[in-house]
Design an enzyme around this catalytic site. Structure first.
Site, short mmCIF file in Angstrom:
data_model
loop_
_atom_site.label_atom_id
_atom_site.label_comp_id
_atom_site.label_asym_id
_atom_site.label_seq_id
_atom_site.Cartn_x
_atom_site.Cartn_y
_atom_site.Cartn_z
N GLY A 119 6.17 -3.49 -4.12
CA GLY A 119 4.80 -3.70 -3.67
C GLY A 119 3.72 -3.36 -4.67
O GLY A 119 2.53 -3.36 -4.33
N THR A 120 4.09 -3.12 -5.94
CA THR A 120 3.05 -2.79 -6.93
C THR A 120 2.06 -3.94 -7.10
O THR A 120 0.86 -3.72 -7.23
CB THR A 120 3.66 -2.47 -8.32
OG1 THR A 120 4.58 -3.51 -8.66
CG2 THR A 120 4.35 -1.13 -8.34
N GLY A 121 2.59 -5.18 -7.10
CA GLY A 121 1.72 -6.34 -7.32
C GLY A 121 0.73 -6.51 -6.18
O GLY A 121 -0.47 -6.74 -6.40
N CYS A 122 1.21 -6.37 -4.94
CA CYS A 122 0.34 -6.50 -3.76
C CYS A 122 -0.75 -5.43 -3.79
O CYS A 122 -1.93 -5.70 -3.55
CB CYS A 122 1.14 -6.34 -2.47
SG CYS A 122 2.51 -7.49 -2.32
N THR B 242 9.05 0.73 -7.23
CA THR B 242 7.89 -0.12 -7.55
C THR B 242 7.76 -1.29 -6.57
O THR B 242 7.16 -2.31 -6.90
CB THR B 242 8.01 -0.67 -8.99
OG1 THR B 242 9.27 -1.35 -9.10
CG2 THR B 242 7.91 0.42 -10.03
N LYS C 230 -0.27 -9.51 -15.37
CA LYS C 230 0.16 -8.11 -15.24
C LYS C 230 1.35 -7.83 -16.15
O LYS C 230 2.16 -8.71 -16.40
CB LYS C 230 0.54 -7.81 -13.79
CG LYS C 230 -0.63 -7.94 -12.82
CD LYS C 230 -0.17 -7.86 -11.38
CE LYS C 230 0.73 -8.99 -11.01
NZ LYS C 230 1.08 -9.03 -9.57
#
Ligand code: ATP
Ligand code: MP5
Length: 271
Positions: free
Chosen positions: A208-211, A206, A174
């Site tokens: 929690g964007t990855g989750c 941002t 990412k």
């Protein structure tokens, strides 16, 4: 047809990351969400105030309760905390023969709190990565997993190759931590490199964007979409969720999990 997805991850009391982000994302993408909680975190937009891992037995039992009755079309793993938890989760995934496994190798929360013990990185590579259909590291996580520094687009491709060699079927590195005006996610399937690129949105919200991104990939795999289709939907989902941020809390706020669905409804004339 009811599609189902199971998230095996930590709970975020603040609601922006972890289990909470995953279930909201599954719901928004029309997938029935289930959970096995690995750890409870006391957390808000300012940081992580406490981390309480659950006994391995409690985690295994949750997975078995889901697997022995309901079943699932896809599984996402997030915060796994220790090598014991990783080994037990991998064993259950093998036992049920689940295939659409998305591994988000969560290591450190935005504020710096460790969500995976350092010694557990090896267990992740050994036990879980060979089972993964998709792995979704951010750049620092890809650096830890490959032991190389990522400073250029060529480095990113080399890291993707190394991750692919661990037995993962698709690698997504990412681009949230990239520098520059774009956020570009790289997908590698062992043969081709494909980029999913958007404008970098100027916001501190941002958390929690990855989750959320990995949960959207999981939901789409549950519906039988290809990895490339799933990543495209996840990219659109997270872009909308960051663009329509909610201004909650005093620190790094969460993304807006209903933004994508609302936009789709407007486009489809449903709203
Ligand atoms: N400012 C931004 N603008 C647009 N897209 C972004 C931005 N930040 C992250 N993204 C996108 O969000 C997704 C998650 O990327 P990121 O690299 O931030 O993951 P992450 O570090 O694991 O997230 P987190 O640790 O915050 O949960 C990717 O699709 C990335 O391109
Ligand atoms: C329970 C849990 N899982 C994952 C994250 C990573 O999300 P972020 O890096 O945005 O804090 C988190 N903060 N908490």
């Amino acid at each position: 047809m009811t599609y189902k997805a199971l998230t095996i991850a930590g709970s975020d009391s603040g609601g922006g990351a972890g289990i909470q982000a995953d279930l909201k994302t599954f719901q928004e993408l029309d997938v029935f969400g289930m959970s096995a909680i690995t750890a409870v975190t006391a957390q808000n937009t300012l940081g992580v105030q406490g981390v309480y891992p659950l006994p391995v037995e409690a985690i295994v039992q949750q997975i078995q309760s889901v697997g022995s009755d309901i079943g699932t079309d896809a599984v996402k793993t997030g915060m796994l905390f220790s090598s014991e938890i990783i080994a037990a989760v991998a064993e259950q995934i093998r036992r049920f023969g689940w295939k659409n496994i998305v591994v988000d190798p969560v290591m450190i929360a935005k504020g710096g709190a460790p969500l995976l013990q350092e010694e557990a990185v090896q267990a992740l590579k050994e036990h879980l990565l060979p089972l993964a259909a998709v792995i979704t590291p951010n750049i620092p996580e890809a650096e830890v997993l490959t032991g190389m520094q990522i400073e250029s687009p060529a480095d990113k491709q080399e890291a993707a190759r190394r991750l692919f060699d661990t037995g993962v079927r698709h690698v997504v590195i990412k681009g949230g931590h990239d520098e520059g005006s774009q956020a570009s996610d790289l997908l590698y399937d062992g043969q081709h490199f494909q980029y999913f690129t958007s404008d970098r949105l100027p916001t501190k919200n941002t958390h929690g964007t990855g989750c959320t991104f990995a949960a959207a990939v999981t939901a789409e795999l549950a519906k039988g979409k290809t990895a490339a289709e799933a990543v495209q939907t996840a990219k659109d989902f997270i872009q909308a969720a960051i663009a329509d941020d909610l201004q909650i809390g005093g620190g790094h706020g969460p993304t807006n999990h209903w933004a994508y669905g609302r936009r789709q409804a407007v486009l489809g004339g449903k709203a």
